[in-house]
Design an enzyme around this catalytic site. Structure first.
Site, PDB file in Angstrom:
ATOM      1  CE  LYS A 174      56.425   0.892  11.032  1.00 27.68           C
ATOM      2  NZ  LYS A 174      57.086   0.267   9.777  1.00 27.68           N
ATOM      3  CB  SER A 216      60.666  -0.358  10.633  1.00 30.71           C
ATOM      4  OG  SER A 216      59.758  -0.410   9.703  1.00 30.71           O
ATOM      5  CB  SER A 266      59.313  -2.606   7.867  1.00 30.18           C
ATOM      6  OG  SER A 266      60.595  -2.194   7.709  1.00 30.18           O
TER       7      SER A 266
END
Lengths: 489, 485
Positions: free
Chosen positions: A81, A156, A180
């Protein structure tokens, strides 16, 4: 060759690499081609570091040739990420305010993957500063669900889940502050683990809400996720909130099944708001556990109804403080201005997107003089009550099971105009963050009508990731190999 | 009401930089005076993802200071974030302690006009220092930030509002400073800002129970400025009240150039710091064993030392206080006394020299004791030479100056500069005869009964001998030659 390689899961690829049947270069090229072919539609990557990946792969092959493989992750193409700092590689947190920022150091989790010999393919899409449940808050581009490009991958860590589902990488790292990792894993039909708070170092991860943020893996199988967790877990002296308890062995008892396990089913997680198709799959998974010799126990988490409210005080409060450092003084965006006040205001007004701004305002308000006791302090008390609920539940059960999210992946734009609806996507996941407990999402079939993946959430005792993974693996084995999404076929 | 009809109430907040080698939350050096931003890293630059890492030594020093000041050391204390924007504050918040500081209570004890005073402390907490903004770096008037100081550990020591005068405030600060320096946790340097103080000042009609509205005064980097600032502020507040006005709560800045305090921000403009517990740092737990070990290892503190100097060495209270109040000077004194191998008599002489000529030379040169070239052994030697009559008062002064300047040994200076005292009777007699022969009129008057002229003749002889004559021998010789008046 490429398609066969891509069909292997991480541990199978690792075996092939160890046996010399395949090289890291071949695997890396397969992944890069796959990204090239699919990412224009999926949008999982914000940055592909192809040259660096090729060099890492060559080095891994060279080690393998010398008989000096570092372990099961050596030569495996992975991605992280874009919230993880990567030395010399642009790291944006999905925000314009950090566009072009090249950090001088690696996050501890990234450094551990590198030390294990992993090949890093690039940086994955996310909601800006990890704030969101659909990846639509990325300042750069949306990410789409490989099962249905009209739908979000969740957030996310949307890019982290989509990349695994689209078979662009054999595993990824994400972060989970309120769901997330688990929500996008559920939406994309992959395995996602949020470890106990303190299990994985947060050093070098752009902070959203420091008391809730936790790093974890996403992968195609439970075993793959366990292997990745093994690589990144453990104390880090640079993160004083990381636990000094030694990491468990997440693979040793992975195949020991669910027989004898007591699985707690919280009645509050099956009330109104849970979409019937999702409930059907979750109940089916629970039934499978019974069949496997586990015992279902009804438990109660009475304070979980306050979890979302408490979370949306604590997380924004911490975020409002964590995001203060993006002020245009030392790095990142700086707005042209005549004076200091103007520079601050201009930089932050143009650098932050609407969701970070919303949360900064919420958090600033919640911490203000005269409101602190009513909001932040009260929310912290709720947090204690939620943890006590779990402690009580774990007297009667070994893991708690339920849905990850109330629905399957929703369509892009569907909830964008209604932040509150978006926030409710995390209604079942937030409790584990507030209680600092480990949780995971494991696929439990497709929604009967929508043909989209549904995830089962398991929450465990602190630092008992091993039991969680074992339980998830038992279900995975019982279900048989999951279908692949259209984008991966 | 005139000024005298008001009570002054002062509370002080001291920020003392701790003498750790590395910063409070990272491994960067705390050394002063490096190139801007030479001592920085991801943590003290507040790069994304960087986390604070608590330096144990800071906690140990806080515990030591707390014990020396009689505070209750808290088994658990909590760091908190103090949020505000400023370029010298890289994270946008200062990591400090708020609701749960490491030390509660305690007191600073000192003498004021021969009376013992004890001013209570509210608390002591740990926090990080900020960096420094540098203005007008280039022709375009741009500013820069030097973050070398960002993350240097501080103790904030807060007194109760119990100080009743600026004299008392100064003595309080001197005593507190002496304790911290004696503990080795602070260097006591006001000018460089490693020992700073803010004052909360209020006035109330004499004897009134209720405290007046207070103003916080910042930017006083010497005892002199503190005095000026508080005196100005007290006058200002009394004038406001006299004119029928109300003192407003505000923060005021002392302007040393004009000797005034100026409003910096009003209560309305005051920051809302939005304190909350620092989630990146677990609560600080202080092990009782660590407290016990720290207590056992406390050095002799300045007041105990002064008492010892008075009781065991017979030093006058003022001399004892002066020496003990400057721990480095006290260490120098102890070393000199030990080198002399003598007791109370030598102690008084050493103390006189230290508080007299040595202090003057130190002041003129601006050197701290650790930078003196004069060694404790040299001062002891000089005192020995005086006692033995090898060098007289005026000569000794010269010897000291030379030793202070060059670090030479006193005996060598006496030898090289020919400063040895002359006690030889024949040599002195010869000079006396010359002097008497040159002043027949005065000799007449002396012999006629003007005994006061004895000093004149002794002075003439000493002058002739360039101050090296042994005063006792000279006196006796003059008297003998003159015969009785």
């Amino acid at each position: 060759m490429s398609a066969e390689l891509l069909a292997l899961d991480l541990r199978a690829l690792s075996g092939a690499l160890a046996a010399g049947r395949v090289s890291s270069r071949e695997a890396t090229e397969a992944a890069l081609s796959r990204i090239e072919a699919t990412d224009g539609r999926v949008g999982a990557f914000l940055r592909v570091t192809a040259e660096r990946a090729r060099a890492d792969a060559a080095a891994a092959d060279e080690r393998a040739a010398r008989g000096a493989r570092r372990g099961p992750l050596d030569g495996i193409p992975l991605a992280v990420k874009d919230l993880f700092l990567t030395e010399g590689v642009e790291t944006t947190a999905g925000s314009r305010i950090l566009e072009g920022y090249r950090p001088p150091y690696d996050a501890t989790a990234v450094a551990r993957l590198r030390a294990a010999g992993a090949v890093l393919l690039g940086k994955l899409n996310l909601d800006e500063f990890a704030m969101g449940s659909s990846n639509e808050n990325s300042a750069f581009k949306p990410c789409r669900n490989p099962w249905d490009l009209a739908r979000t991958p969740g957030g996310s860590s949307g890019g982290s889940a989509a990349a695994v589902a689209a078979r662009q990488a054999w595993g990824t790292l994400g972060t989970d502050t309120g769901g997330s990792i688990r929500e996008p894993a559920s939406f994309c039909g992959v395995v996602g683990v949020k470890p106990t708070y303190g299990r994985v170092s947060r050093y070098g991860v752009v902070a959203f809400a420091s008391s809730l943020d936790q790093v974890g893996p996403l992968a195609r199988t439970v075993g793959d996720a366990a292997l990745l967790l093994q690589a990144v877990a453990g104390h880090d002296e640079r993160d004083m909130t990381s636990s000094t308890l030694p990491a468990g062995d997440y693979l040793a008892r992975l195949e020991e099944g669910a027989a004898g396990l007591r699985i707690g089913v919280p009645r509050e997680w099956f009330g109104g708001g849970l979409e019937p198709g999702v409930e059907a799959r979750v109940r089916e998974a629970l039934a499978r556990y019974e069949k496997l010799g586990a015992r279902l126990v009804e438990v109660s988490l009475p304070h979980s109804r306050y979890a979302v409210a408490a979370y949306y005080l604590i997380a924004p409060a911490e975020a409002s403080s964590n995001l203060a450092r993006y002020d245009g003084v030392r790095y990142g965006l700086r707005a042209a201005a005549r004076g200091l006040g103007e520079m601050y205001a201009g930089t932050r007004a143009s650098g932050f997107g609407p969701e970070p701004k919303r949360r900064i305002m919420l958090g600033t308000y919640a911490l203000s003089a005269g409101y602190y006791d009513a909001y932040y302090l009260r929310a912290q008390k709720v947090r204690t009550l939620i943890r006590r609920d779990f402690d009580r539940a774990f007297e009667a059960c070994d893991v708690v099971a339920g849905p990850v999210a109330p629905t399957v992946a929703f369509r892009l734009g569907e909830k964008l105009s209604d932040p509150l609806q978006m926030y409710l996507a995390d209604v079942y996941t937030i409790s584990a963050n507030l209680a600092a407990l480990p949780g995971l999402s494991v696929p439990c079939g497709l929604h009967p009508a929508e043909r989209m993946p549904v995830g089962l959430q398991l929450v465990g005792r602190p630092f008992d990731e091993a039991t969680l993974l074992r339980a998830a693996r038992a279900l995975e084995r019982e279900q048989g190999p999951p279908p692949a999404p259209p984008e991966a076929r | 009401m005139p000024l005298a009809d008001f009570d002054v109430v002062l509370g002080l907040e001291v920020h003392a930089q701790l003498l750790t080698r590395s910063k409070i939350f990272c491994g960067c050096s705390t050394a002063f005076g490096a190139e801007p931003n030479a001592h920085t890293c991801p943590v003290c630059l507040a790069l994304p993802g960087a986390l604070p890492w608590l330096n144990r030594e800071v906690v140990e020093m806080a515990v030591r200071a707390g014990l020396a000041l009689g505070c209750a050391i808290q088994p658990t204390s909590v760091f908190a974030r103090k949020n505000y924007f400023y370029p010298d504050l890289p994270k946008g918040y200062q990591i400090s302690q708020y609701e749960r500081p490491i030390c509660l209570g305690g007191a600073v004890e000192f003498d004021l006009g021969g009376e013992e005073r004890r001013v209570r402390l509210t608390r002591i907490h740990m926090e990080e220092d900020a960096g420094k903004n540098l203005h007008d770096l280039a022709a375009d008037g741009s500013s820069g930030v030097d973050l070398n100081r960002a993350g240097v550990p501080l103790l904030e020591i807060v007194s109760e509002p119990e100080l009743r005068s600026v004299d008392e405030a100064v003595e309080y600060l001197k005593a507190l400073r002496a304790v911290l320096v004696a503990l080795g946790v602070n260097d006591g340097n006001l000018e460089e800002g490693s020992f700073r103080c803010d004052a909360n000042v209020s006035v109330k009609p004499r004897g009134a129970a209720r405290l007046g509205q207070r103003c916080e005064i910042k930017n006083m980097n010497s005892f002199r400025f503190l005095r000026q600032a508080v005196e100005f502020e007290v006058r200002r507040q009394v004038e406001v009240i006299e004119a029928g006005g109300k003192v407003e709560q505000e923060t005021r800045l002392f302007d040393p150039a004009r000797g005034e305090t100026r409003a910096m921000r009003s209560k309305e403009e005051a920051h809302d710091y939005r304190y909350f517990p620092e989630p990146d740092l677990p609560p600080v737990r202080v092990d009782p064993a660590l407290v016990a070990a720290a207590r056992a290892a406390l050095p002799e503190l300045p007041r105990a030392r002064a008492r010892r100097y008075q009781e065991r060495l017979g030093l006058p209270a003022a001399d004892a206080g002066l020496i003990a109040g400057e721990p480095e000077v006290a260490r120098f004194f102890d070393a000199a006394l030990e080198a002399s191998g003598k007791g109370a008599e030598a102690a008084r002489r050493i103390a006189n020299w230290l508080n007299g000529d040595v202090a003057r030379l130190a002041n003129e040169s601006g050197l701290a004791p650790r930078d003196w070239r004069l060694s404790p052994g040299a001062l002891a030697e000089l005192v020995g030479l005086i006692e033995a009559g090898t060098v007289g008062g005026p000569g000794a002064k010269q010897v000291l100056e030379e030793c202070f300047r060059s670090g030479a040994s006193p005996a060598a200076v006496v030898r090289e500069k020919g400063l040895a005292q002359v006690s030889d009777a024949a040599a002195i007699d010869a000079v006396v005869e010359r002097v008497l022969a040159a002043s027949p009129a005065e000799v007449e008057r002396y012999r006629a009964g003007n005994a006061k002229l004895l000093g004149f003749f002794v002075g003439q002889v000493m002058k002739e001998m360039k101050g090296k004559g042994n005063p006792a021998v000279v006196n006796a010789a003059v008297k003998k030659k003159l015969g009785g008046p």
